[in-house]
Design an enzyme around this catalytic site. Structure first.
Site, mmCIF file in Angstrom:
data_model
loop_
_atom_site.group_PDB
_atom_site.id
_atom_site.type_symbol
_atom_site.label_atom_id
_atom_site.label_comp_id
_atom_site.label_asym_id
_atom_site.label_seq_id
_atom_site.Cartn_x
_atom_site.Cartn_y
_atom_site.Cartn_z
ATOM 1 N N PRO A 65 -16.754 24.947 12.939
ATOM 2 C CA PRO A 65 -17.614 25.546 11.908
ATOM 3 C C PRO A 65 -18.383 26.740 12.463
ATOM 4 O O PRO A 65 -18.739 26.771 13.628
ATOM 5 C CB PRO A 65 -18.572 24.414 11.528
ATOM 6 C CG PRO A 65 -18.569 23.501 12.703
ATOM 7 C CD PRO A 65 -17.222 23.627 13.347
ATOM 8 N N GLU A 66 -18.619 27.733 11.627
ATOM 9 C CA GLU A 66 -19.435 28.885 12.000
ATOM 10 C C GLU A 66 -20.830 28.691 11.414
ATOM 11 O O GLU A 66 -21.055 27.830 10.567
ATOM 12 C CB GLU A 66 -18.795 30.167 11.470
ATOM 13 C CG GLU A 66 -17.447 30.467 12.112
ATOM 14 C CD GLU A 66 -17.521 31.570 13.176
ATOM 15 O OE1 GLU A 66 -18.629 32.030 13.491
ATOM 16 O OE2 GLU A 66 -16.460 31.949 13.683
ATOM 17 N N ARG A 113 -11.393 13.985 15.374
ATOM 18 C CA ARG A 113 -11.000 14.155 16.778
ATOM 19 C C ARG A 113 -12.032 13.598 17.759
ATOM 20 O O ARG A 113 -11.812 13.644 18.965
ATOM 21 C CB ARG A 113 -10.718 15.635 17.047
ATOM 22 C CG ARG A 113 -9.583 16.133 16.138
ATOM 23 C CD ARG A 113 -9.315 17.608 16.290
ATOM 24 N NE ARG A 113 -8.836 17.957 17.608
ATOM 25 C CZ ARG A 113 -8.568 19.197 17.988
ATOM 26 N NH1 ARG A 113 -8.752 20.196 17.158
ATOM 27 N NH2 ARG A 113 -8.118 19.440 19.192
ATOM 28 N N ARG A 163 -9.014 33.899 23.316
ATOM 29 C CA ARG A 163 -8.824 33.988 21.869
ATOM 30 C C ARG A 163 -8.305 35.384 21.546
ATOM 31 O O ARG A 163 -7.496 35.920 22.284
ATOM 32 C CB ARG A 163 -10.144 33.678 21.151
ATOM 33 C CG ARG A 163 -10.469 32.204 21.201
ATOM 34 C CD ARG A 163 -11.746 31.863 20.510
ATOM 35 N NE ARG A 163 -12.904 32.325 21.266
ATOM 36 C CZ ARG A 163 -14.154 32.161 20.882
ATOM 37 N NH1 ARG A 163 -14.414 31.572 19.734
ATOM 38 N NH2 ARG A 163 -15.159 32.575 21.618
ATOM 39 N N HIS A 187 -11.843 8.406 9.070
ATOM 40 C CA HIS A 187 -12.411 8.673 10.389
ATOM 41 C C HIS A 187 -13.928 8.515 10.402
ATOM 42 O O HIS A 187 -14.624 9.213 11.144
ATOM 43 C CB HIS A 187 -11.992 10.063 10.856
ATOM 44 C CG HIS A 187 -10.495 10.247 10.876
ATOM 45 N ND1 HIS A 187 -9.694 9.614 11.786
ATOM 46 C CD2 HIS A 187 -9.670 10.943 10.064
ATOM 47 C CE1 HIS A 187 -8.430 9.930 11.556
ATOM 48 N NE2 HIS A 187 -8.390 10.740 10.511
ATOM 49 N N ARG A 198 -27.840 43.684 30.141
ATOM 50 C CA ARG A 198 -26.761 42.762 30.473
ATOM 51 C C ARG A 198 -25.591 43.338 31.269
ATOM 52 O O ARG A 198 -24.908 42.644 31.987
ATOM 53 C CB ARG A 198 -26.192 42.122 29.191
ATOM 54 C CG ARG A 198 -26.942 40.907 28.704
ATOM 55 C CD ARG A 198 -26.921 39.800 29.740
ATOM 56 N NE ARG A 198 -27.966 38.824 29.480
ATOM 57 C CZ ARG A 198 -27.735 37.613 28.990
ATOM 58 N NH1 ARG A 198 -26.516 37.218 28.713
ATOM 59 N NH2 ARG A 198 -28.748 36.791 28.784
ATOM 60 N N LYS A 235 -25.459 26.892 15.794
ATOM 61 C CA LYS A 235 -24.616 25.896 15.139
ATOM 62 C C LYS A 235 -25.107 24.473 15.392
ATOM 63 O O LYS A 235 -24.420 23.511 15.084
ATOM 64 C CB LYS A 235 -23.172 26.043 15.627
ATOM 65 C CG LYS A 235 -22.579 27.415 15.331
ATOM 66 C CD LYS A 235 -21.148 27.475 15.815
ATOM 67 C CE LYS A 235 -20.706 28.928 15.931
ATOM 68 N NZ LYS A 235 -19.339 29.011 16.480
#
Ligand SMILES: [Zn+2]
Length: 288
Positions: A2-3, A115, A271, A95, A161, A61
């Site tokens: 989920p975002e 999961r 990714r 589940h 950074r 999140k």
């Protein structure tokens, strides 16, 4: 996974359906779902029964429900975790891992996780009562939708950074809640290449980038906003960003809506990064 907008939709649903209710009993149906809880299932039951859930809070999140004795029930959603608010007579989900019943006999709170990477745990709070977070969340930076997010401090930290701008956006200790999709979409909006060195960004560019992040997240939130009105709350449900019109993410070789150039997909941190080669030119100096 989920975002942030999906998690915020769930938070609002929990705030509406669960906050202010007192836990009557807790049923743990799978030990893995409580592996982060000291004392396991017995620890969760003992710590939660009789407690009133006071609100639903979120950072990035991470999602938690503060209790009336100063702790918080922290939900780890993992890859497939869902929090459902269901009538007591609704059949158990395949589940179903943890069930909370409330003293009013109304809707149950169910943690469902195919999961079992996710789980629930009771955590001590760190910080003040107004602004505290559960201890495991203390190292997570505020997200750009947080009213107390400090834009100027973020811009300064970013330029210190010496990393690529997308890496910085995904760094949860700098800013939380921005996943791969929203990072790609926001960078396309402002015409920044993902490997652009953060130390070369101007304050104005950082401001435009934050505005873009808030705009893509806000749009997803508005669309998701319809699903928490329904009788159940589903973190992987209809709020999905896949429905929204994405400009670059997942659009490899399709024309950029601004200039027609085919969208490029590059491997990035195990990714992908999607970008427009023309709108987001590769910087002379880059931090890959
Ligand atoms: Zn373009």
């Amino acid at each position: 996974m989920p975002e942030l907008p999906e998690v915020e939709v769930v938070r609002r649903g929990l705030e509406r359906w669960v906050a202010g209710r007192t836990v009557a009993d807790v049923e743990v149906l799978h030990p893995r779902a409580v592996r982060r809880q000291p004392g396991g299932a017995a620890g969760l039951v003992a710590g939660l029964e009789g407690r009133t859930l006071q609100a639903a809070r979120r950072r990035g999140k991470y999602l938690w429900l503060p209790t009336d004795d100063g702790e918080a029930l922290l939900a780890h959603l993992g890859m497939s975790g869902q929090l459902l608010v269901q009538p007591p007579d609704a059949p158990d989900e395949t589940h179903l891992r943890v069930r909370l019943r409330f003293t009013d006999g109304g809707r149950e709170l169910r943690f469902v996780d195919q999961r079992t990477f996710g789980g629930l745990s009771l955590e001590p709070m760190s910080g003040g009562t107004e602004d505290g977070v559960p201890l495991p969340v203390a190292h997570i930076a505020r997200d750009p939708l947080d009213a107390r997010f400090d834009d100027a401090a973020f811009a300064a930290a970013l330029r210190r950074r010496h990393t690529g701008v997308k890496r910085a956006l995904l760094d949860q200790s700098l800013v939380s809640g921005i996943g791969n999709i929203y990072a790609d979409e926001a960078l396309w909006q402002v015409g920044l290449h993902y490997a652009r060195p953060t130390e070369t960004l101007t304050r104005a560019q950082v401001a435009r980038m934050l505005a873009a992040v808030r705009s893509v997240m806000g749009a997803a939130l508005e669309r998701g906003g319809t699903s928490f009105d329904s009788l159940y709350v589903n973190v992987n449900g209809e709020s999905g960003y896949f429905e929204r019109s994405l400009e670059v993410y997942g659009r490899r070789d399709l024309p950029c809506s601004r200039c027609g150039t085919p969208i490029r997909r590059d491997p990035f941190m195990n990714r992908s990064s999607y970008s427009c080669p023309r709108c987001q030119p590769r910087p002379r100096r880059a931090h890959w």
